[in-house]
Scaffold this motif. Structure first.
Motif, short mmCIF file in Angstrom:
data_model
loop_
_atom_site.label_atom_id
_atom_site.label_comp_id
_atom_site.label_asym_id
_atom_site.label_seq_id
_atom_site.Cartn_x
_atom_site.Cartn_y
_atom_site.Cartn_z
N ALA B 33 -25.00 9.31 7.04
CA ALA B 33 -25.69 10.73 6.74
C ALA B 33 -25.70 11.28 8.16
N ASP B 34 -24.31 11.04 8.85
CA ASP B 34 -23.50 11.45 9.92
C ASP B 34 -22.93 12.50 10.01
N GLU B 35 -23.09 13.34 10.90
CA GLU B 35 -21.14 13.99 10.92
C GLU B 35 -19.94 13.15 11.07
N TRP B 36 -20.29 12.42 11.95
CA TRP B 36 -19.00 11.19 12.35
C TRP B 36 -18.26 11.25 10.23
N THR B 37 -19.44 10.62 10.02
CA THR B 37 -18.73 10.40 8.68
C THR B 37 -18.14 11.31 7.36
N ALA B 38 -19.20 12.10 7.93
CA ALA B 38 -18.53 13.39 6.76
C ALA B 38 -17.58 13.28 6.90
N ARG B 39 -17.09 13.78 9.03
CA ARG B 39 -15.56 14.17 8.97
C ARG B 39 -14.48 13.00 8.13
N LEU B 40 -15.19 12.33 8.49
CA LEU B 40 -14.31 10.85 7.52
C LEU B 40 -13.62 11.23 6.66
N GLN B 41 -14.78 11.84 5.78
CA GLN B 41 -14.51 11.34 4.83
C GLN B 41 -13.50 12.80 3.77
N ASP B 42 -13.82 13.63 4.92
CA ASP B 42 -12.35 14.59 4.42
C ASP B 42 -11.05 14.38 5.51
N ARG B 43 -10.89 13.14 6.87
CA ARG B 43 -9.69 13.07 6.57
C ARG B 43 -9.06 11.77 6.27
N GLN B 245 -14.62 4.62 14.86
CA GLN B 245 -14.03 3.65 15.21
C GLN B 245 -12.29 4.01 13.70
N LEU B 246 -13.18 4.69 12.91
CA LEU B 246 -12.03 4.61 12.12
C LEU B 246 -11.67 6.38 12.68
N MET B 247 -11.74 6.85 12.59
CA MET B 247 -11.54 8.29 12.97
C MET B 247 -10.37 8.52 14.19
N ALA B 248 -10.47 7.36 15.45
CA ALA B 248 -9.24 7.17 16.01
C ALA B 248 -8.73 6.24 15.72
N TYR B 249 -8.59 5.83 14.60
CA TYR B 249 -7.58 4.63 14.24
C TYR B 249 -6.76 4.93 13.47
N ILE B 250 -6.30 5.65 12.53
CA ILE B 250 -5.96 6.94 11.97
C ILE B 250 -5.48 8.59 12.43
N GLU B 251 -5.59 8.78 14.00
CA GLU B 251 -5.56 9.72 14.26
C GLU B 251 -4.38 10.05 15.12
N ASP B 252 -3.78 11.35 15.19
CA ASP B 252 -2.24 11.46 15.42
C ASP B 252 -1.21 9.96 14.95
N GLY B 253 -1.75 9.62 14.06
CA GLY B 253 -1.16 8.66 13.74
C GLY B 253 -0.69 7.12 14.80
N LEU B 254 -2.13 7.32 15.51
CA LEU B 254 -2.28 5.72 15.90
C LEU B 254 -1.52 4.24 14.99
N TRP B 255 -2.19 4.51 14.14
CA TRP B 255 -2.27 3.37 12.91
C TRP B 255 -1.19 2.89 13.15
N LEU B 256 -0.10 3.93 12.30
CA LEU B 256 1.34 3.83 12.09
C LEU B 256 1.61 2.89 13.49
N ARG B 257 1.23 3.52 14.49
CA ARG B 257 2.61 3.09 15.37
C ARG B 257 1.79 1.48 15.86
N LEU B 258 0.45 1.43 15.75
CA LEU B 258 -0.13 0.37 16.14
C LEU B 258 0.88 -0.81 15.57
N ALA B 259 1.44 -0.89 13.81
CA ALA B 259 1.67 -1.47 12.92
C ALA B 259 2.80 -1.30 13.83
N ALA B 260 3.78 -0.83 13.49
CA ALA B 260 4.99 -0.20 13.78
C ALA B 260 5.54 -1.53 14.52
N ALA B 261 4.77 -1.25 15.90
CA ALA B 261 5.25 -2.41 17.02
C ALA B 261 5.07 -3.75 16.54
N SER B 262 3.58 -4.17 16.60
CA SER B 262 3.86 -5.70 15.18
C SER B 262 4.91 -5.85 14.21
#
Lengths: 349, 349, 349, 349
Positions: B33-43, B245-262
């Motif tokens: 019920a915190d703001e981080w989790t609320a923003r995560l829904q939006d993101r 953690q999940l927010m940072a993971y998808i922020e600015d395409g980080l997750w896709l850069r990491l995956a492209a690297a592997s």
């Protein structure tokens, strides 16, 4: 706003997050086969003065339910206080993970299970009464869900009744640190030396971040529990980040310093409101929680004064102190309550 | 030592741990019920171009098993590949959380569920055959457990067969990022637009630390799942540290850069060993894993050369590339394999 | 010896066993696909004046637990009387078949669930409180486990509170016949017309032999329940022998004649001991059971006089009348109790 | 119509129903505390030449699932034939009662579990591989689901492999009588003397009516099973009517006479069609079932000729012989098949 809502609304102790950063080096085997988790076994064994097995888990609900499920058959009866967290606040996780085990409520003071009441409850289920299920375990919440702390004698008395009938003993130690800090005893004295077979070792409510732990004293339980935890989705593949948190938590007595701090704030508030008319502590303040019986109007005023807390009923308010609550925050609450009670007193006169 | 054992032996991306540090400010309500989790829904709703509900959970096993359990009754049949992680590596968590649901294996290429094979399997269970249970859902692992990636058409074909019979579709996206990076499609195209009702959204294997997520597209599933997750001990009281953690993971395409690297490291190795005699890729390399059929002696030599990897059988070795594997490490492996194959060739001549 | 121990210590009505003999002709499809079971559907639909689905099952425990499990999710809360058979005597079968559902006790008179108490209990669980589980159903035992009978108004009142909150209603009708015989109403009036969604229709305690039944009024429950029953090992392959028993049970009003007989014996005893000092009926006698508060010494004397009954506690005795108990047996008990009470009175004087 | 559909389409042996009538005298304690059930323990102990515990249950599904659930933890792996009844026809009751245990298929001939294949499967799960679950038990169907009968040596070989790894052995003896009759061995030789820990003792398919039984050789399993059975709704309150059926079933060798009769009819058919072209027995006929590979057109003709049987696939027909099938019925089937095969042969020429 001054927040007394819960000990889980607070920050993590910086040491704990820093430990994660430090653990982020090199590669390490997954699912607990890493060096951090190996060291954690050693450190907890030292801390508890016995060979223990410690399993980091995500939440206290997981720790409690999986501990209880490991203690008996799926047709087992688990005795607990009516106020027990496992009974009121975990969506019957124990019944779920336990394959249909049943919680049975036992009377006791301030959220305790009473030894005599347990004996009486057990006397009501005779061996061979297959329609009743089978007494399997007893659950103690330490500190209790009403802010009390079992004395070592009280724990031993319950455990003795349990063992006489072949029951195992589980301690829900979501606030284990607060209780140890209160009694000034050793972790061993409060757990296996008093008859506890398995312990939910809480960290989150006391400055932790994302993990609690199960500490197993009865080693016959460990092998099956390891599989059950894996199946329960409670074994992180990057376990080092959880183990590192728990290591930092107990390093150099951090956990006890944090608990002493939150206990002290609660004690300060309790002392500051002693003797006030118009409110009543429904249980002695022995850890970091206060349960206050006071009029709904008084609660409204407190909220207007900027305090956050939980209304448990129309006339029962809960205030929880975190490790990072300050003496100033405590004093502000005391002042507000004094003013309210004075006003109430005047209104009554 | 050069480590190709698993993508969970690796480090977390520093951005993800840093986000936890940044989230450690002030107080916040517990249990999501915190703001981080609320923003995560939006993101996540933005990311998936639809109103989604995202639930952070501790592990991929929890994500998979609880997703599947939410899709049907406890007497449901869940169709999956024989190689599926839920079938081979989760201690039957799906059967446990699903109250006795049963996994049924469906043939398909390189770890896929084949649409035709699924249709055939479903044809074998007629409505009213109560002794068979009830077809309830199909599970796709994307990327597959043999390093393949379903094309969008392949996903749609399976989903179409499933929906025609009223089945729900679950995607085990432990390596969802690797598959998106491979296909260059949008997350939406690979999930709900292709017929997926619920997604295990992996982060841990791709630079995450302590959480994965369930992404719910069929909103009728969300309310019950919220309670089930709480009961399952998968709802952290300090949820903000997971959501951050999940927010940072998808922020600015980080997750896709990491995956492209592997993915790139795996592709580099595959290219470098093409045409070698004495070894064989048992499946096309489409994500970050290579499965090599090669003699036991060759595996011994590789280990002496300082490479770490898993032996899946006497002649099957698995190599997994992490986001932080380097081109040099890839080249070292290529060189070693070339030398071994040359030696083997000579030995054979 | 004169046996008042239970209604399951008695014989089966001969008509019911004869029906099995008559069903032993020719071949018939298994698992309920036979003509006897088809006719049973029609006969129960007539009896209940509505299209019902009737499932023969082996025991009342199976009927109750599988009915309750069909009414809600595995995280459901089922409200019942503390005295309810599902709570005291079925080894938590409901929790097991329900995948961890939880029974919640509601106050009420003489084994009833009180409508007001139910409303109050429901008010304590707000939507969104995922840690509490989800209110799912209410269970009524008719006749109650303390020998009472809900009036139609009382059933309707409970059902109304339940439905207002979206709960389903289950009636444990282990002694449904006794209640119908008592009230003189129709089976429909006591079940679906009063808001009951699913009924455990008891036969065994009232002259049956080896089967009870589940009667489903809410047809949306039937399809899943059919599979669940198969999985639960409750679908006989030679179902005709069960269906034939149930047919005979309701044929020509046999079931109501049997129930009227056992009710009458209980009423005769209650009338015969009215006004005696030294004993006390703890609940009005409205069906075929009497619960007597009387001294332990009096129970000893009764046993020496040749009576069999259950001691529920040191001072609580239960007497159950079967369809084949005789007026003479009742009179013998009355005489014995009168003598004992006279003696006690003398001893007291 | 001549019915070869199943052995559960048939009548009960009159002796079995008569025994229920004779048991309908006087009162008797419920839930198995009666004299009939006590005598049943003695009679089965004699029959099996060892102290056994026998639990009457409603169905073979209940017997199998509850037996398997008693043999290991809920994370157990149960090895069985792909054709096993527990795998194909019980809606995953084993997975349900076992709290999520998983069936693992093992290769073998004609519905058997092969000892070597079992050894190989077990070699694939190393101790400590928590993600795989824990090997717990092996299930043998005797007679097999393809009409075969394990020799005593074959049973012993499987049991030996199992015990070497600490697994328990369950025999699904839905057609135990047919197998004993075939081999001419003693019940003890086919069960505990060969390594069986727990047996589903079938009666229904062989002239029984409404009950089968669990026979427990490993007495450490009995106490927990007694509670689990109660919770599972498998303990009749008027148990005497079930125990009386089972007593009659084994009295004076009735069960073996019935099985010999159905075996003989199957053998007669097998002999009568030997050498016919256009059809093929897919497995040797060793009990009371025949599995015939024959063209769909031939099946159509058979149905027009008045025969009832099950189509297992487009070209596989199953014929089951009951104890009350006659030689004339067998001869009629033989004649029809001969005519069809002759016609097919002509058509082919």
């Amino acid at each position: 706003m001054i927040d007394f809502r819960s000990d889980n609304t607070g920050r993590a102790a910086p040491e704990i997050l820093d430990a994660m950063i430090r653990a982020n080096e090199g590669t390490a085997l997954g699912y607990g086969a890493d060096e951090w988790t190996a060291r954690l076994q050693d450190r907890f064994s030292e801390l508890f003065e016995a060979r223990t097995r410690v399993f980091p888990v995500a939440t206290g609900t997981a720790a409690n339910a999986l501990s209880l499920a490991s203690l008996g058959p799926s047709w087992g009866l688990v005795y607990c206080s009516e106020a027990a967290h496992i009974n009121t606040s975990e969506a019957n996780a124990a019944g779920f993970f336990g394959g249909g085990l049943k919680l049975v409520q036992v009377a006791g003071q301030y959220g305790r299970v009473g030894a005599d009441a347990l004996a009486q409850a057990l006397a009501g289920v005779l061996p061979g009464q297959t329609h009743r299920g089978a007494p399997a375990a007893v659950n103690l919440t330490q500190a209790t869900d009403l802010g009390g702390v079992y004395s070592l004698d009280e724990i031993r008395a319950v455990a003795e009744v349990a063992k006489a009938r072949g029951l195992k003993v589980h301690m829900d130690g979501a606030r284990f640190a607060n209780a140890v800090a209160r009694l000034g005893c050793t972790p061993a004295e409060m757990s296996w030396k008093a008859g506890v077979d398995i312990l939910s070792f809480g960290a989150t409510k006391n400055g932790g971040a994302l993990c609690d732990a199960i500490v197993v004293f009865d080693q016959s339980l460990a092998e099956g529990l390891a599989i059950q935890l894996r199946r329960a989705g409670q074994v992180w593949s990057k376990m080092r980040f959880a183990s590192a948190q728990l290591m930092a938590y107990i390093e150099d007595g951090l956990w006890l310093r944090l608990a002493a701090a939150s206990n002290a704030v609660a004690a300060r508030i309790a002392a500051g409101i002693e003797g006030l008319t118009g409110l009543r502590l429904i249980a002695p303040v022995e850890a970091n929680e206060l349960f206050l019986d006071l009029p709904a109007g008084a609660m409204d005023t407190l909220e207007r004064d900027g305090f956050q807390f939980y209304r448990r009923s129309a006339t029962l308010a809960r205030f929880v102190c975190r490790f990072d609550c300050t003496a100033d925050e405590a004093d502000a609450l005391i002042a507000s309550l004094r003013r309210i009670c004075g006003a109430e007193k005047q209104a009554a006169e």
